[in-house]
Design a protein around this motif. Structure first.
Motif, short mmCIF file in Angstrom:
data_model
loop_
_atom_site.label_atom_id
_atom_site.label_comp_id
_atom_site.label_asym_id
_atom_site.label_seq_id
_atom_site.Cartn_x
_atom_site.Cartn_y
_atom_site.Cartn_z
N ASN A 199 38.12 47.58 22.67
CA ASN A 199 37.64 47.41 21.31
C ASN A 199 37.41 48.75 20.63
O ASN A 199 37.35 49.79 21.29
CB ASN A 199 36.36 46.57 21.30
N LYS A 202 34.20 51.34 14.22
CA LYS A 202 33.89 50.53 13.04
C LYS A 202 32.41 50.67 12.66
O LYS A 202 32.08 50.78 11.49
CB LYS A 202 34.21 49.05 13.30
N ALA A 209 33.79 40.79 12.62
CA ALA A 209 34.96 40.99 11.76
C ALA A 209 34.57 40.79 10.30
O ALA A 209 34.96 41.59 9.43
CB ALA A 209 36.08 40.05 12.17
N THR A 248 37.27 42.83 8.13
CA THR A 248 38.56 42.91 8.80
C THR A 248 38.78 41.64 9.62
O THR A 248 38.04 40.68 9.48
CB THR A 248 38.61 44.18 9.69
N ILE A 249 39.79 41.64 10.46
CA ILE A 249 40.06 40.52 11.35
C ILE A 249 39.66 40.92 12.77
O ILE A 249 39.58 42.10 13.10
CB ILE A 249 41.53 40.08 11.28
N GLU A 298 41.26 40.87 15.49
CA GLU A 298 42.27 41.64 16.21
C GLU A 298 42.25 43.12 15.87
O GLU A 298 42.83 43.92 16.61
CB GLU A 298 43.67 41.07 15.94
N GLU A 299 41.62 43.50 14.79
CA GLU A 299 41.50 44.92 14.46
C GLU A 299 40.28 45.56 15.11
O GLU A 299 40.12 46.78 15.06
CB GLU A 299 41.47 45.11 12.95
N ILE A 300 39.44 44.75 15.74
CA ILE A 300 38.28 45.26 16.47
C ILE A 300 38.50 45.12 17.98
O ILE A 300 38.24 46.03 18.74
CB ILE A 300 36.99 44.52 16.07
N TYR A 340 41.18 44.00 21.22
CA TYR A 340 42.58 43.85 21.58
C TYR A 340 42.72 43.88 23.10
O TYR A 340 41.85 44.42 23.81
CB TYR A 340 43.44 44.94 20.94
#
Length: 67
Positions: free
Chosen positions: A3, A8, A49, A54-55, A57-59, A61
């Motif tokens: 992550n 973030k 998110a 954001t979504i 998947e951007e945090i 993976y």
């Protein structure tokens, strides 16, 4: 699972304590997620998110070695 929660969080200027307070979890939970020792529940990941605009998947993976 990997992550970018720490990145973030710092972009938004949140301390671990403040993020934990906003999300209704303990500071230790945030620490564990950032270190990759704990994977959040889906509702918590979705709330993160939303908070960061954001979504999920951007945090969070998947590490290529976990495939």
């Amino acid at each position: 699972m990997k992550n970018v929660l720490r990145e973030k969080r710092t972009e938004k200027g949140y301390s671990q304590d403040r993020l934990a307070e906003i999300l209704g979890v303990s500071r230790q939970t945030i620490i564990s997620i950032e270190k990759g020792k704990y994977n959040p529940s889906l509702p918590l990941a979705l709330e993160m998110a939303r908070l960061f605009g954001t979504i999920v998947e951007e945090i969070f993976y998947l590490d290529s070695e976990e495939d």
